[in-house]
Design an enzyme around this catalytic site. Structure first.
Site, mmCIF file in Angstrom:
data_model
loop_
_atom_site.group_PDB
_atom_site.id
_atom_site.type_symbol
_atom_site.label_atom_id
_atom_site.label_comp_id
_atom_site.label_asym_id
_atom_site.label_seq_id
_atom_site.Cartn_x
_atom_site.Cartn_y
_atom_site.Cartn_z
ATOM 1 N N HIS A 1 41.012 69.563 67.006
ATOM 2 C CA HIS A 1 40.879 69.702 65.616
ATOM 3 C C HIS A 1 39.843 70.547 65.254
ATOM 4 O O HIS A 1 39.799 71.257 64.385
ATOM 5 C CB HIS A 1 40.870 68.242 65.115
ATOM 6 C CG HIS A 1 42.134 67.563 65.175
ATOM 7 N ND1 HIS A 1 42.227 66.129 65.485
ATOM 8 C CD2 HIS A 1 43.646 67.826 64.813
ATOM 9 C CE1 HIS A 1 43.458 65.756 65.479
ATOM 10 N NE2 HIS A 1 44.341 66.570 65.153
ATOM 11 N N LYS B 1 52.819 54.446 57.973
ATOM 12 C CA LYS B 1 52.215 54.954 59.367
ATOM 13 C C LYS B 1 51.166 53.725 59.788
ATOM 14 O O LYS B 1 50.479 53.292 58.792
ATOM 15 C CB LYS B 1 51.592 56.316 59.079
ATOM 16 C CG LYS B 1 52.766 57.266 59.636
ATOM 17 C CD LYS B 1 51.980 58.591 59.955
ATOM 18 C CE LYS B 1 53.146 59.754 60.305
ATOM 19 N NZ LYS B 1 51.978 61.026 60.548
ATOM 20 N N ARG C 1 49.753 73.755 69.730
ATOM 21 C CA ARG C 1 49.374 73.622 71.060
ATOM 22 C C ARG C 1 50.697 74.086 72.019
ATOM 23 O O ARG C 1 50.256 74.600 73.165
ATOM 24 C CB ARG C 1 49.211 72.226 71.485
ATOM 25 C CG ARG C 1 48.109 71.443 71.154
ATOM 26 C CD ARG C 1 48.240 70.092 70.905
ATOM 27 N NE ARG C 1 48.978 69.783 69.801
ATOM 28 C CZ ARG C 1 48.943 68.499 69.226
ATOM 29 N NH1 ARG C 1 47.970 67.651 69.742
ATOM 30 N NH2 ARG C 1 49.807 68.342 68.337
ATOM 31 N N SER D 1 45.812 63.290 69.598
ATOM 32 C CA SER D 1 45.162 61.960 69.308
ATOM 33 C C SER D 1 45.886 60.886 69.900
ATOM 34 O O SER D 1 45.247 59.797 70.208
ATOM 35 C CB SER D 1 45.331 62.110 67.651
ATOM 36 O OG SER D 1 44.464 63.140 67.454
HETATM 37 P P1 ADP Z 1 48.004 65.169 66.598
HETATM 38 O O1 ADP Z 1 48.349 63.479 66.499
HETATM 39 O O2 ADP Z 1 49.195 65.765 67.073
HETATM 40 O O3 ADP Z 1 46.646 65.466 67.248
HETATM 41 P P2 ADP Z 1 47.404 65.562 63.782
HETATM 42 O O4 ADP Z 1 48.289 65.075 62.576
HETATM 43 O O5 ADP Z 1 46.160 64.741 63.515
HETATM 44 O O6 ADP Z 1 48.146 65.321 64.939
HETATM 45 O O7 ADP Z 1 46.903 67.050 63.837
HETATM 46 C C1 ADP Z 1 46.829 67.979 62.727
HETATM 47 C C2 ADP Z 1 47.168 69.509 62.941
HETATM 48 O O8 ADP Z 1 46.119 69.724 64.104
HETATM 49 C C3 ADP Z 1 48.526 69.661 63.390
HETATM 50 O O9 ADP Z 1 48.692 71.100 62.790
HETATM 51 C C4 ADP Z 1 48.417 69.917 64.945
HETATM 52 O O10 ADP Z 1 49.271 70.583 65.524
HETATM 53 C C5 ADP Z 1 46.932 70.225 64.933
HETATM 54 N N1 ADP Z 1 46.278 70.036 66.450
HETATM 55 C C6 ADP Z 1 46.178 68.821 66.961
HETATM 56 N N2 ADP Z 1 45.707 68.701 68.093
HETATM 57 C C7 ADP Z 1 45.354 70.208 68.295
HETATM 58 C C8 ADP Z 1 44.931 70.802 69.466
HETATM 59 N N3 ADP Z 1 44.074 70.194 70.488
HETATM 60 N N4 ADP Z 1 44.599 72.215 69.373
HETATM 61 C C9 ADP Z 1 45.129 72.537 68.181
HETATM 62 N N5 ADP Z 1 45.568 72.146 66.905
HETATM 63 C C10 ADP Z 1 45.576 70.613 67.447
#
Ligand code: ADP
Length: 158
Positions: free
Chosen positions: A17, A41, A90, A128
């Site tokens: 992130h 959630k 990803r 996450s």
């Molecule tokens: P997650 O639980 O999949 O990490 P989030 O809702 O917190 O999901 O993710 C927010 C955004 O950040 C989404 O667009 C997700 O695809 C992106 N994201 C999450 N992890 C990564 C990563 N490792 N690299 C790039 N983008 C990411």
């Protein structure tokens, strides 16, 4: 480049992130990181905790701010007068989900443009949900999340 929003659960924020936040902040004039708060959630971290971690992590980036959204993201973006939505991908699985989401948002508000940013190879596997699982078994999450998040995870699963 105008203002963009990067929405997500960030439960908790990972290095993946943070990488997207840094790269997007270097492209757009302003970046609003939007913490989703969905009553249906179950989050490990409260919205307040997620905001405070993100604020600290993005502290050095002057054009980044953090907000909470407990409504539909398109309604939130309309209120904030933001039209650009950043999403990180990803891989192809993320992309197929993100693509559908972007179609849905476009159907709700045709002015919204979704911009996909590909992950950096070193953060490709960071998710996450898996990090929380690893932390719940007291696994080593350093290298996956910033130190302050690693500490927060340790405290949650103590
Ligand atoms: P997650 O639980 O999949 O990490 P989030 O809702 O917190 O999901 O993710 C927010 C955004 O950040 C989404 O667009 C997700 O695809 C992106 N994201 C999450 N992890 C990564 C990563 N490792 N690299 C790039 N983008 C990411």
């Amino acid at each position: 480049m105008p203002k963009a929003a990067f929405p997500g659960s960030f439960d908790p924020p990972t290095l993946g992130h943070l990488d997207i936040i840094r790269r997007a902040a270097a492209i757009f004039d302003e970046l609003l990181v939007v913490v989703a708060e969905n009553r249906r959630k179950n989050y490990l971290f409260s919205a307040r905790e997620r905001v405070s971690m993100l604020e600290e992590l993005a502290g050095g980036l002057e054009n980044v701010s953090v907000a909470v959204c407990d409504s539909l993201i398109v309604d939130f973006l309309q209120k904030q007068e933001v039209r650009l939505l950043i999403r990180g991908v990803r891989g192809v699985n993320d992309f197929s989900y993100e693509f559908e989401l972007s179609m849905m948002n476009k159907a709700l508000d045709s002015r919204i443009e979704t911009i996909f940013m590909t992950t950096a190879p070193e953060y490709f596997i960071l998710r996450s949900s898996s990090i929380k699982e690893l932390a719940s078994f007291h696994g080593n999450v350093s290298g996956m999340v910033p130190p302050l998040v690693a500490e927060a995870l340790k405290a949650k699963y103590r």
